[in-house]
Design a protein around this motif. Structure first.
Motif, PDB file in Angstrom:
ATOM      1  N   ILE A 143     -75.766  -8.367  -6.268  1.00  0.00           N
ATOM      2  CA  ILE A 143     -75.639  -7.234  -5.348  1.00  0.00           C
ATOM      3  C   ILE A 143     -75.049  -6.060  -6.109  1.00  0.00           C
ATOM      4  O   ILE A 143     -73.979  -6.173  -6.715  1.00  0.00           O
ATOM      5  N   LEU A 144     -75.752  -4.934  -6.103  1.00  0.00           N
ATOM      6  CA  LEU A 144     -75.206  -3.681  -6.620  1.00  0.00           C
ATOM      7  C   LEU A 144     -74.627  -2.927  -5.433  1.00  0.00           C
ATOM      8  O   LEU A 144     -75.310  -2.745  -4.419  1.00  0.00           O
ATOM      9  N   ALA A 145     -73.371  -2.509  -5.534  1.00  0.00           N
ATOM     10  CA  ALA A 145     -72.709  -1.778  -4.448  1.00  0.00           C
ATOM     11  C   ALA A 145     -72.223  -0.444  -5.000  1.00  0.00           C
ATOM     12  O   ALA A 145     -71.404  -0.415  -5.927  1.00  0.00           O
ATOM     13  N   THR A 146     -72.737   0.652  -4.462  1.00  0.00           N
ATOM     14  CA  THR A 146     -72.398   1.976  -4.987  1.00  0.00           C
ATOM     15  C   THR A 146     -71.848   2.886  -3.899  1.00  0.00           C
ATOM     16  O   THR A 146     -72.143   2.726  -2.717  1.00  0.00           O
ATOM     17  N   ASP A 147     -71.052   3.851  -4.333  1.00  0.00           N
ATOM     18  CA  ASP A 147     -70.540   4.874  -3.429  1.00  0.00           C
ATOM     19  C   ASP A 147     -70.152   6.090  -4.253  1.00  0.00           C
ATOM     20  O   ASP A 147     -69.896   5.989  -5.461  1.00  0.00           O
ATOM     21  N   LEU A 148     -70.093   7.229  -3.604  1.00  0.00           N
ATOM     22  CA  LEU A 148     -69.681   8.474  -4.253  1.00  0.00           C
ATOM     23  C   LEU A 148     -68.168   8.517  -4.443  1.00  0.00           C
ATOM     24  O   LEU A 148     -67.664   9.106  -5.399  1.00  0.00           O
ATOM     25  N   ASP A 149     -67.434   7.865  -3.539  1.00  0.00           N
ATOM     26  CA  ASP A 149     -65.974   7.941  -3.464  1.00  0.00           C
ATOM     27  C   ASP A 149     -65.336   6.880  -4.358  1.00  0.00           C
ATOM     28  O   ASP A 149     -65.476   5.684  -4.117  1.00  0.00           O
ATOM     29  N   THR A 150     -64.623   7.314  -5.388  1.00  0.00           N
ATOM     30  CA  THR A 150     -64.007   6.369  -6.319  1.00  0.00           C
ATOM     31  C   THR A 150     -62.845   5.605  -5.691  1.00  0.00           C
ATOM     32  O   THR A 150     -62.552   4.472  -6.092  1.00  0.00           O
ATOM     33  N   ASN A 151     -62.165   6.201  -4.720  1.00  0.00           N
ATOM     34  CA  ASN A 151     -61.033   5.521  -4.078  1.00  0.00           C
ATOM     35  C   ASN A 151     -61.491   4.317  -3.274  1.00  0.00           C
ATOM     36  O   ASN A 151     -60.897   3.235  -3.359  1.00  0.00           O
ATOM     37  N   VAL A 152     -62.551   4.488  -2.486  1.00  0.00           N
ATOM     38  CA  VAL A 152     -63.013   3.352  -1.680  1.00  0.00           C
ATOM     39  C   VAL A 152     -63.618   2.266  -2.566  1.00  0.00           C
ATOM     40  O   VAL A 152     -63.526   1.074  -2.251  1.00  0.00           O
ATOM     41  N   LEU A 153     -64.208   2.660  -3.684  1.00  0.00           N
ATOM     42  CA  LEU A 153     -64.748   1.669  -4.611  1.00  0.00           C
ATOM     43  C   LEU A 153     -63.646   0.795  -5.207  1.00  0.00           C
ATOM     44  O   LEU A 153     -63.833  -0.410  -5.395  1.00  0.00           O
ATOM     45  N   ALA A 154     -62.493   1.400  -5.478  1.00  0.00           N
ATOM     46  CA  ALA A 154     -61.368   0.627  -6.007  1.00  0.00           C
ATOM     47  C   ALA A 154     -60.902  -0.395  -4.981  1.00  0.00           C
ATOM     48  O   ALA A 154     -60.615  -1.552  -5.321  1.00  0.00           O
ATOM     49  N   THR A 155     -60.851   0.002  -3.721  1.00  0.00           N
ATOM     50  CA  THR A 155     -60.488  -0.923  -2.650  1.00  0.00           C
ATOM     51  C   THR A 155     -61.515  -2.040  -2.537  1.00  0.00           C
ATOM     52  O   THR A 155     -61.173  -3.220  -2.408  1.00  0.00           O
ATOM     53  N   ALA A 156     -62.783  -1.667  -2.613  1.00  0.00           N
ATOM     54  CA  ALA A 156     -63.858  -2.651  -2.485  1.00  0.00           C
ATOM     55  C   ALA A 156     -63.812  -3.681  -3.605  1.00  0.00           C
ATOM     56  O   ALA A 156     -63.950  -4.882  -3.378  1.00  0.00           O
ATOM     57  N   ASN A 205     -73.648   9.055  -7.412  1.00  0.00           N
ATOM     58  CA  ASN A 205     -74.031  10.169  -6.547  1.00  0.00           C
ATOM     59  C   ASN A 205     -75.525  10.037  -6.286  1.00  0.00           C
ATOM     60  O   ASN A 205     -76.334  10.149  -7.213  1.00  0.00           O
ATOM     61  N   LEU A 206     -75.912   9.801  -5.051  1.00  0.00           N
ATOM     62  CA  LEU A 206     -77.315   9.583  -4.706  1.00  0.00           C
ATOM     63  C   LEU A 206     -78.188  10.795  -5.004  1.00  0.00           C
ATOM     64  O   LEU A 206     -79.410  10.664  -5.129  1.00  0.00           O
ATOM     65  N   MET A 207     -77.580  11.966  -5.129  1.00  0.00           N
ATOM     66  CA  MET A 207     -78.343  13.181  -5.391  1.00  0.00           C
ATOM     67  C   MET A 207     -78.609  13.406  -6.878  1.00  0.00           C
ATOM     68  O   MET A 207     -79.347  14.308  -7.253  1.00  0.00           O
ATOM     69  N   GLN A 208     -77.981  12.589  -7.731  1.00  0.00           N
ATOM     70  CA  GLN A 208     -78.147  12.774  -9.166  1.00  0.00           C
ATOM     71  C   GLN A 208     -78.988  11.639  -9.757  1.00  0.00           C
ATOM     72  O   GLN A 208     -79.637  10.894  -9.034  1.00  0.00           O
ATOM     73  N   ASP A 209     -78.998  11.514 -11.074  1.00  0.00           N
ATOM     74  CA  ASP A 209     -79.798  10.482 -11.731  1.00  0.00           C
ATOM     75  C   ASP A 209     -79.275   9.092 -11.401  1.00  0.00           C
ATOM     76  O   ASP A 209     -78.066   8.892 -11.250  1.00  0.00           O
ATOM     77  N   TRP A 210     -80.189   8.132 -11.318  1.00  0.00           N
ATOM     78  CA  TRP A 210     -79.829   6.737 -11.075  1.00  0.00           C
ATOM     79  C   TRP A 210     -80.054   5.951 -12.363  1.00  0.00           C
ATOM     80  O   TRP A 210     -81.174   5.930 -12.895  1.00  0.00           O
ATOM     81  N   PRO A 211     -79.035   5.285 -12.881  1.00  0.00           N
ATOM     82  CA  PRO A 211     -79.175   4.570 -14.148  1.00  0.00           C
ATOM     83  C   PRO A 211     -79.757   3.166 -14.010  1.00  0.00           C
ATOM     84  O   PRO A 211     -79.988   2.493 -15.007  1.00  0.00           O
ATOM     85  N   MET A 212     -80.011   2.699 -12.783  1.00  0.00           N
ATOM     86  CA  MET A 212     -80.426   1.316 -12.581  1.00  0.00           C
ATOM     87  C   MET A 212     -81.781   1.034 -13.218  1.00  0.00           C
ATOM     88  O   MET A 212     -82.678   1.866 -13.199  1.00  0.00           O
ATOM     89  N   GLN A 213     -81.894  -0.173 -13.767  1.00  0.00           N
ATOM     90  CA  GLN A 213     -83.155  -0.647 -14.331  1.00  0.00           C
ATOM     91  C   GLN A 213     -83.701  -1.756 -13.428  1.00  0.00           C
ATOM     92  O   GLN A 213     -82.951  -2.454 -12.769  1.00  0.00           O
ATOM     93  N   GLY A 214     -85.006  -1.935 -13.437  1.00  0.00           N
ATOM     94  CA  GLY A 214     -85.595  -3.006 -12.638  1.00  0.00           C
ATOM     95  C   GLY A 214     -85.719  -2.627 -11.178  1.00  0.00           C
ATOM     96  O   GLY A 214     -85.528  -1.471 -10.788  1.00  0.00           O
ATOM     97  N   VAL A 215     -86.053  -3.617 -10.369  1.00  0.00           N
ATOM     98  CA  VAL A 215     -86.322  -3.362  -8.954  1.00  0.00           C
ATOM     99  C   VAL A 215     -85.478  -4.279  -8.075  1.00  0.00           C
ATOM    100  O   VAL A 215     -84.951  -5.295  -8.520  1.00  0.00           O
TER     101      VAL A 215
END
Length: 278
Positions: A143-156, A205-215
């Motif tokens: 599971i890849l889990a992404t968010d713009l907010d670095t604070n909530v990611l630290a909690t997650a 950031n969903l509005m910028q480039d996505w580095p993910m590879q594969g599908v």
């Protein structure tokens, strides 16, 4: 016009400046009725930096983005979530999507899911529980889990929650998937390592480039599209389509819809879409 009853001087010009740069960075539309919300969420930053007027904060943000921009975005991003929110999505995943994937992906024995806009982690942990409860051992589940907010990611990533937030998942799941704290941590619980090891948390950031590879086989992007205009929604959903396997599923929020948006998806359930042939 500033409101003299406020602790800090705050004007319409300040609000317009702040919501403009928020939109430029994130694509999120900020309507007029968020005027007070911006004041409330940013007052802590204004106070911490020793300013008396929001104009000073705007100037600081403009001239020192490397120091402040992340804090600004974290403050104005909305993060409302809960475990197994919109339960019918997880039921559909367990009862319909996963049995299909177990047949379709038998050769590679891998299932990949993306939680886009994961907030404090309740959604990806709910996904992890659903996957591990329904996928045989020996499969590679990620599971890849992404968010713009670095604070909530630290909690997650930490995976520690107040007990009242996790008791809603039921006693059986709580015992299986969470470890209750002791002593000073007795009112908290932590997601067990089995859950944490299959989730990769990353700032995006969903509005910028996505580095993910594969599908991916499944993408959850719930209560995110609601913040964007029609053209941005279409671009974003078409980008999701580009990272989904043929026949892959996209789950969106209860108040969202892809109706009359030109994207390669068909509705198969309540706010559940399947990628179609293009």
């Amino acid at each position: 016009m500033a409101n003299n009853a406020r602790e800090f001087e705050y004007t319409q010009d300040d609000f317009d400046f702040l919501r403009k740069i928020s939109n430029q960075h994130s694509g999120i539309l900020v309507p007029d009725d968020k005027f007070d919300m911006f004041y409330s969420r940013l007052s802590k930053r204004v106070r911490l930096l020793g300013f008396t007027r929001f104009k000073q904060y705007c100037d600081y943000l403009q001239h020192h983005p490397e120091q402040e921009f992340t804090e600004f975005i974290n403050a104005v991003t909305t993060n409302l979530t809960s475990f197994f929110r919109e339960k019918h999505h997880f039921d559909y995943l367990a009862e319909t999507v996963l049995p299909e994937l177990l047949k379709k992906n038998q050769a590679q024995r891998q299932i990949k899911v993306w939680s886009a806009g994961c907030s404090t982690g309740e959604e990806p942990y709910s996904l992890a529980m659903t996957l591990l409860e329904n996928v045989p051992s020996g499969w590679d589940v990620k599971i890849l889990a992404t968010d713009l907010d670095t604070n909530v990611l630290a909690t997650a990533a930490e995976g520690i929650y107040a007990l009242e937030r996790v008791t809603s998942i039921g006693e059986q799941r709580l015992k299986r998937w969470f470890q209750k704290g002791v002593g000073a941590q007795s009112r908290k619980a932590r997601a067990r390592a089995d859950l944490r090891r299959i989730i990769h948390f990353k700032q995006l950031n969903l509005m910028q480039d996505w580095p993910m590879q594969g599908v991916f086989d499944v993408i959850f992007c719930r209560n995110v599209l609601i913040y964007f205009d029609r053209d941005t929604k279409a671009r974003l959903v078409n980008r999701y389509a580009g990272l989904l396997r043929q026949g892959g599923h996209l789950f969106i929020g209860h108040s969202e819809s892809l109706h009359q948006i030109d994207v390669p998806f068909m509705l198969v359930g309540h706010t559940i879409y399947r990628k179609t042939d293009v």
